[in-house]
Each structure stands twice: as structure tokens, then as C-alpha cells.
Design a protein around this motif. Structure first.
Motif, mmCIF file in Angstrom:
data_model
loop_
_atom_site.group_PDB
_atom_site.id
_atom_site.type_symbol
_atom_site.label_atom_id
_atom_site.label_comp_id
_atom_site.label_asym_id
_atom_site.label_seq_id
_atom_site.Cartn_x
_atom_site.Cartn_y
_atom_site.Cartn_z
ATOM 1 N N UNK A 21 7.506 -6.897 6.981
ATOM 2 C CA UNK A 21 8.122 -6.084 8.025
ATOM 3 C C UNK A 21 9.419 -5.501 7.484
ATOM 4 N N UNK A 22 9.568 -4.213 7.669
ATOM 5 C CA UNK A 22 10.793 -3.518 7.288
ATOM 6 C C UNK A 22 11.302 -2.801 8.530
ATOM 7 N N UNK A 23 12.336 -3.328 9.129
ATOM 8 C CA UNK A 23 12.850 -2.812 10.392
ATOM 9 C C UNK A 23 13.091 -1.304 10.325
ATOM 10 N N UNK A 24 12.531 -0.610 11.315
ATOM 11 C CA UNK A 24 12.737 0.822 11.421
ATOM 12 C C UNK A 24 11.862 1.672 10.517
ATOM 13 N N UNK A 25 10.976 1.031 9.765
ATOM 14 C CA UNK A 25 10.089 1.779 8.861
ATOM 15 C C UNK A 25 8.651 1.358 9.088
ATOM 16 N N UNK A 26 7.714 2.275 8.901
ATOM 17 C CA UNK A 26 6.301 1.895 9.041
ATOM 18 C C UNK A 26 5.883 0.996 7.877
ATOM 19 N N UNK A 27 4.762 0.316 8.023
ATOM 20 C CA UNK A 27 4.275 -0.532 6.923
ATOM 21 C C UNK A 27 3.985 0.293 5.675
ATOM 22 N N UNK A 28 4.208 -0.311 4.537
ATOM 23 C CA UNK A 28 3.831 0.318 3.272
ATOM 24 C C UNK A 28 2.301 0.370 3.222
ATOM 25 N N UNK A 29 1.698 1.537 2.977
ATOM 26 C CA UNK A 29 0.234 1.649 2.993
ATOM 27 C C UNK A 29 -0.469 0.690 2.035
ATOM 28 N N UNK A 34 -3.643 -4.244 1.429
ATOM 29 C CA UNK A 34 -3.817 -5.582 0.857
ATOM 30 C C UNK A 34 -4.068 -6.601 1.964
ATOM 31 N N UNK A 35 -3.262 -6.549 3.040
ATOM 32 C CA UNK A 35 -3.458 -7.460 4.163
ATOM 33 C C UNK A 35 -4.812 -7.276 4.813
ATOM 34 N N UNK A 36 -5.231 -6.012 4.992
ATOM 35 C CA UNK A 36 -6.532 -5.722 5.588
ATOM 36 C C UNK A 36 -7.660 -6.263 4.710
ATOM 37 N N UNK A 37 -7.519 -6.108 3.398
ATOM 38 C CA UNK A 37 -8.555 -6.606 2.482
ATOM 39 C C UNK A 37 -8.641 -8.134 2.538
ATOM 40 N N UNK A 38 -7.506 -8.804 2.630
ATOM 41 C CA UNK A 38 -7.515 -10.264 2.729
ATOM 42 C C UNK A 38 -8.202 -10.726 4.012
ATOM 43 N N UNK A 66 -3.477 -7.106 15.327
ATOM 44 C CA UNK A 66 -4.160 -6.035 16.055
ATOM 45 C C UNK A 66 -4.158 -4.743 15.250
ATOM 46 N N UNK A 67 -3.087 -4.491 14.514
ATOM 47 C CA UNK A 67 -3.049 -3.295 13.661
ATOM 48 C C UNK A 67 -4.111 -3.383 12.565
ATOM 49 N N UNK A 68 -4.206 -4.553 11.951
ATOM 50 C CA UNK A 68 -5.180 -4.748 10.874
ATOM 51 C C UNK A 68 -6.602 -4.610 11.426
#
Length: 93
Positions: A21-29, A34-38, A66-68
Motif C-alpha cells: 500500500x502506498x498512501x495516495x497512489x494506486x497499486x503498482x501494476x 504478482x498478488x493476483x498470480x499468487x 476484493x480488488x484481486x
């Protein structure tokens, strides 16, 4: 399952997620992918290991989960076209 990325929610309290999580920024694609693949690997392994009908699989998540799961379009499509909803009641036609 618990996401592999540990982070401090508040002082002394740790949480887990699927990407940093990076406050104020969207997730790094790339970190999101990587998280979705896991998570997808985990689901694929569970479907191989246990006799579960994939058309009756319900994937739920809170926040990052939920995002994943929303990125798994083919899983969502299978759930939407399934004759049973997550509560086990017939869908309206």
C-alpha cells in the motif's frame, strides 16, 4: 488465504495484503499482477486438491482481496452464469 505482504495498519498491529500500500497512489501494476498470480495459483491448487465444482466456487474478498478477485474475469463469468448464487438460492430468470 492471508496475503503475503505484511504491513503495519497502526502502531503494533500488522495486517496482510496482496500488494504494498502506498498512501495516495494506486497499486503498482506489476505488484498487483504478482498478488493476483499468487492468489490464482492458490485457487488452482485448491481446485486440483479438493473435489469442488469450479462453477460453484465463490470467491470473496475484503479490500485488496476484493480488488484481486475482481480481476479474475473468467471466474466471475462462471459464477454469474451458474444457476446457483452464493447463498444457494436459484437466480431469477
Amino acid at each position: 488465504p492471508e496475503g503475503p505482504v505484511a504491513f503495519e495498519i497502526q502502531q503494533g498491529i500488522l495486517g496482510h495484503g496482496w500488494f504494498p500500500i502506498r498512501t495516495g497512489r494506486p497499486p503498482d501494476p506489476s505488484e498487483f499482477a504478482r498478488g493476483a498470480a499468487l492468489l490464482r495459483g492458490f485457487l488452482d491448487e485448491m481446485l486440483r486438491r479438493y473435489p469442488v465444482n469450479p462453477r460453484k466456487l465463490v470467491v470473496l474478498g475484503f479490500s485488496q482481496g476484493s480488488m484481486i478477485h475482481a480481476s479474475f474475469q473468467e471466474l466471475i463469468a462462471a459464477m454469474v452464469t451458474s444457476p446457483v448464487n452464493p447463498l444457494g438460492m436459484p437466480q431469477a430468470t
